[in-house]
Each structure stands twice: as structure tokens, then as C-alpha cells.
Design a protein around this motif. Structure first.
Motif, PDB file in Angstrom:
ATOM      1  N   ALA A 170     -37.223   3.929 -32.203  1.00 22.15           N
ATOM      2  CA  ALA A 170     -35.887   4.483 -32.007  1.00 22.15           C
ATOM      3  C   ALA A 170     -35.915   5.625 -31.004  1.00 22.15           C
ATOM      4  O   ALA A 170     -35.003   5.757 -30.175  1.00 22.15           O
ATOM      5  N   ALA A 171     -36.965   6.452 -31.057  1.00 21.97           N
ATOM      6  CA  ALA A 171     -37.080   7.570 -30.127  1.00 21.97           C
ATOM      7  C   ALA A 171     -37.214   7.079 -28.688  1.00 21.97           C
ATOM      8  O   ALA A 171     -36.626   7.658 -27.761  1.00 21.97           O
ATOM      9  N   LEU A 172     -37.975   6.002 -28.476  1.00 24.79           N
ATOM     10  CA  LEU A 172     -38.101   5.456 -27.124  1.00 24.79           C
ATOM     11  C   LEU A 172     -36.776   4.870 -26.663  1.00 24.79           C
ATOM     12  O   LEU A 172     -36.394   5.020 -25.496  1.00 24.79           O
ATOM     13  N   GLY A 173     -36.047   4.207 -27.561  1.00 30.70           N
ATOM     14  CA  GLY A 173     -34.729   3.693 -27.209  1.00 30.70           C
ATOM     15  C   GLY A 173     -33.788   4.801 -26.787  1.00 30.70           C
ATOM     16  O   GLY A 173     -33.007   4.651 -25.845  1.00 30.70           O
ATOM     17  N   LEU A 174     -33.867   5.923 -27.494  1.00 36.17           N
ATOM     18  CA  LEU A 174     -33.028   7.066 -27.132  1.00 36.17           C
ATOM     19  C   LEU A 174     -33.365   7.556 -25.727  1.00 36.17           C
ATOM     20  O   LEU A 174     -32.462   7.839 -24.920  1.00 36.17           O
ATOM     21  N   ALA A 175     -34.653   7.660 -25.422  1.00 35.15           N
ATOM     22  CA  ALA A 175     -35.061   8.104 -24.092  1.00 35.15           C
ATOM     23  C   ALA A 175     -34.583   7.135 -23.015  1.00 35.15           C
ATOM     24  O   ALA A 175     -34.138   7.554 -21.938  1.00 35.15           O
ATOM     25  N   ASP A 176     -34.637   5.836 -23.296  1.00 32.02           N
ATOM     26  CA  ASP A 176     -34.170   4.845 -22.326  1.00 32.02           C
ATOM     27  C   ASP A 176     -32.659   4.939 -22.140  1.00 32.02           C
ATOM     28  O   ASP A 176     -32.149   4.802 -21.016  1.00 32.02           O
ATOM     29  N   ASN A 177     -31.930   5.164 -23.229  1.00 31.85           N
ATOM     30  CA  ASN A 177     -30.480   5.323 -23.122  1.00 31.85           C
ATOM     31  C   ASN A 177     -30.112   6.549 -22.284  1.00 31.85           C
ATOM     32  O   ASN A 177     -29.155   6.523 -21.514  1.00 31.85           O
ATOM     33  N   ALA A 178     -30.868   7.606 -22.470  1.00 33.28           N
ATOM     34  CA  ALA A 178     -30.558   8.847 -21.757  1.00 33.28           C
ATOM     35  C   ALA A 178     -30.714   8.691 -20.249  1.00 33.28           C
ATOM     36  O   ALA A 178     -30.036   9.371 -19.474  1.00 33.28           O
ATOM     37  N   VAL A 206     -31.258   0.670 -30.814  1.00 30.38           N
ATOM     38  CA  VAL A 206     -30.767   1.828 -30.056  1.00 30.38           C
ATOM     39  C   VAL A 206     -30.366   1.410 -28.645  1.00 30.38           C
ATOM     40  O   VAL A 206     -29.348   1.868 -28.111  1.00 30.38           O
ATOM     41  N   ARG A 207     -31.145   0.520 -28.050  1.00 28.79           N
ATOM     42  CA  ARG A 207     -30.813   0.059 -26.702  1.00 28.79           C
ATOM     43  C   ARG A 207     -29.550  -0.809 -26.703  1.00 28.79           C
ATOM     44  O   ARG A 207     -28.779  -0.790 -25.741  1.00 28.79           O
ATOM     45  N   SER A 208     -29.318  -1.568 -27.767  1.00 30.77           N
ATOM     46  CA  SER A 208     -28.081  -2.345 -27.860  1.00 30.77           C
ATOM     47  C   SER A 208     -26.869  -1.421 -27.856  1.00 30.77           C
ATOM     48  O   SER A 208     -25.855  -1.699 -27.198  1.00 30.77           O
TER      49      SER A 208
END
Length: 370
Positions: free
Chosen positions: A37-45, A280-282
Motif C-alpha cells: 500500500a505504501a508503494l502504491g501511495l508513492a506511485d499515486n503521488a 491503492v493504484r486503482s
């Protein structure tokens, strides 16, 4: 200029008591799921920073025996978008809370078929593949190799039995034969008796191409290879294992994802990590396309025909609008190499070949998405 949008996402985990592991060489990461989830957040940012979209991730971990529903209510008061790592019964209780109606909940861990079928909920989507999807992926591979005569050893825990039933159903679906089954007695000490126990235990199996193992907690399956009476490949919970993710996947840009995760978590990415990352990426992809963080609007877009997510598996990721399951290729891998990426060539479908794995629209018992 795009309007600023705040997107608060909650990661909610219920820890469970796990049986003792057979070896300290393969510990279960304590942050499994959270790091995905943390990596997804970084990718979203990365994209959100250009568009004025501000993502945040609040983590809540409930210890085994803790008040799950009280913690869930507190999380829902702060965020209406949740990524959940918990057993099926806990996820279902969360989805049924009055406070959860209208929320958008992603199941990133439970593989139980009932959550996608009779017990489906309109506010619940699934980024973790079901037992049926994993079993169908493996059976497609075996049938494509014409390895259709099978035997199976099952464990005694509920996940073992659920995966075993999925393998039986899949064998029937794709024309393979499970010629014999045995249930392993969990009271045996595998580290001490393996060399003596397994040859005798498997000696009376009929001739077969592959030995299936339904052992989702790794009580015995890792010890099957090279200890059975006949020298045959092992598949299922060990050997050639179908799963949401494998650290052996390198094509389709996956090597770059693996590297970024390793830098973040200092360990390989696991299946629950990948499912949490995909959830998270979705959300990020849907917010980028719609410009809103409203859970109902995001859900409608994610389930719609326009949604696609590049997810490092060689096919665009979409969601089934009849039960909320994320369509996805399933890697089949050993501990050292990728064996195949299902669906296998030749398994056709009128809509998407990804729908050859798991329950298809005509078969579904889910009515919440009607």
C-alpha cells in the motif's frame, strides 16, 4: 488548472494467530500488505503531484483478539476508501457495518470464493485473486502440457480445504483427473520424519503426472519435492505455485516494480503486497480520470468499461462488474523461476481470456452488483 483533490486512503489490517513455521529461513513479513500500500501511495503521488491531487495513507493494525469493528468504525470516520488485509469473516463484518455503506473497500488478502459469490457486497472489491482463479490458472498450465493425471495431498486447515475444493472443481472444468487424494496428519514433525514418512505416505498413489498440494500455511508442501515415492513434479501450494504475484516476475516492466519495492521494504514483494498496491493504484487511476475522490464515483468508474490499470503482468487490469473481482493474469512460479503466466494460450473467452479463471458472469451467485 485542475482542481485540488484530497484523497485520504486507509489501510486496515487484522492480525491473526499463525501456526509455527517449519523453518526460520522463510519468515512471514510483519509488514506484509502495508508495504504494498505504501508503494502504491508513492506511485499515486507521482501523477497526483502534477494534477493537484493530494494522497494520504493512514495505517491501522488491529492485534489478534482486538476489537475489529470498533477500529473499523474509527477508520471509516476518517476515510471512505479502505484497503483491507483481514480474514474473510472480518471483511464481511466490516462491509456490513452501517458506517461502511457507501464506502469503497478493497479486499487485498482473502481468497474465499463466497466473498465474490453468495456473500458479495456492493461496497467490496477484490484485488486478491480467489482460490478458483489460482486453481484455474494452474489447471490451464497442466492441461496445456497434457499433464492431466493428478494426485493430491491436502492439509486440515480451512484454507487448505478451500484450495483443495477449488483444484477439484478446476480439474473437472478443464478435463484433468485427480485420481487419488490423501489428507496429511498435521501432528507429524516434518523436520524429523520427512525422509521416512513421505515415501511411505505416497507409495500407494496410482501412476500420475503431477502431485498437487493444498497446504496454504506450508505445513508439509515445501517438503514434498524429492521425498515422494515417485519422482513427479509438485504444484499448488508448493513447487509450481499460482499466486497473485511472485518475485520471479521480471517481464512487462515488473523488474522495475520489484526493485522499487525492494528499496522501500528491504524484502521481496509478496502476493498481499501486490494486491494492496493494486488497490491503492486503482484508486489513483480512477481519481486521475474522474477528478474526484467520491467513493461512489470512483467505484462506478473502476467497474466501468473505461477503467484500465497497467499492473506489470502483460495485460490491462480491469474489474468484473458482476462481483467486483479484479481481472488479472496469474503467475505460476517456483522459488527460483517463472513457469508460466496464465491464462494460457488456447483458452478462449468471448469477452476476456482473463475470465477463463474464476467464476464467469453466467455462473455467478452474486446479486449485489445487479
Amino acid at each position: 488548472m485542475a482542481e485540488p483533490v484530497d484523497v485520504p486512503i486507509a489501510y486496515l489490517e487484522l492480525q491473526v494467530e499463525r501456526p509455527p513455521v517449519l523453518t526460520n529461513l522463510d519468515p512471514i513479513p510483519k509488514d506484509l500488505g502495508r508495504m504494498g500500500a505504501a508503494l502504491g501511495l508513492a506511485d499515486n503521488a507521482t501523477t497526483g503531484g502534477f494534477m493537484g491531487h493530494e494522497y494520504s495513507l493512514a495505517e491501522t493494525v488491529v492485534p489478534a483478539g482486538g476489537d475489529w469493528l470498533d477500529a473499523a468504525r474509527a477508520v471509516l470516520a476518517e476515510s471512505r476508501i479502505l484497503v483491507v488485509n483481514a480474514p474473510a469473516e472480518a471483511i464481511l463484518a466490516l462491509a456490513d457495518l452501517p458506517e461502511a455503506q457507501g464506502a469503497l473497500i478493497f479486499n487485498a488478502s482473502a481468497e474465499d470464493e463466497a466473498l465474490r459469490e453468495a456473500d458479495c457486497r456492493a461496497n467490496l472489491l477484490h484485488t486478491m485473486p480467489s482460490y478458483a482463479m489460482r486453481a484455474d490458472a494452474l489447471m490451464q498450465f497442466l492441461v496445456s502440457r497434457r499433464w492431466t493425471d493428478l494426485v493430491m495431498i491436502t492439509g486440515q486447515r480451512d484454507p487448505d480445504r478451500a484450495f483443495a475444493q477449488a483444484l477439484r472443481d478446476s480439474a473437472t472444468k478443464f478435463g484433468a483427473r485427480i485420481r487419488a487424494e490423501k489428507e496429511w496428519d498435521m501432528s507429524s514433525d516434518m523436520r524429523r520424519n520427512i525422509g521416512q514418512e513421505f515415501p511411505l505416505f505416497t507409495q500407494d498413489f496410482p501412476s500420475h503426472h503431477v502431485m498437487l498440494a493444498a497446504d496454504e500455511t506450508n505445513d508439509f508442501a515445501p517438503y514434498l519435492e524429492f521425498h515422494a515415492w515417485e519422482p513427479r513434479p509438485v504444484a499448488g501450494s508448493a513447487g509450481a505455485r499460482p499466486d497473485a504475484w511472485s518475485d520471479r516476475v521480471e517481464a512487462y516492466g515488473a523488474a522495475q516494480l520489484q526493485l522499487r519495492f525492494k528499496r522501500l521494504a528491504d524484502r521481496p514483494m509478496g502476493a498481499v503486497d501486490y494486491a494492496a498496491w493494486a488497490a491503492v493504484r486503482s484508486v489513483g487511476e480512477a481519481v486521475t480520470r474522474t477528478g474526484t475522490a467520491d467513493p461512489a464515483d470512483l467505484r462506478d468508474y473502476i467497474l466501468g468499461d473505461e477503467f484500465e490499470l497497467a499492473a506489470f503482468k502483460g495485460a490491462a487490469i480491469t474489474y468484473r462488474d458482476w462481483n467486483g473481482q479484479m481481472r488479472q493474469p496469474i503467475p505460476i512460479a517456483t522459488r527460483t523461476a517463472l513457469v508460466a503466466m496464465a491464462p494460457m494460450p488456447g483458452f478462449l473467452h468471448q469477452v476476456s481470456t482473463l475470465d477463463t479463471m474464476g467464476r464467469d458472469r453466467p455462473e455467478t451467485e452474486c446479486t449485489a452488483f445487479d
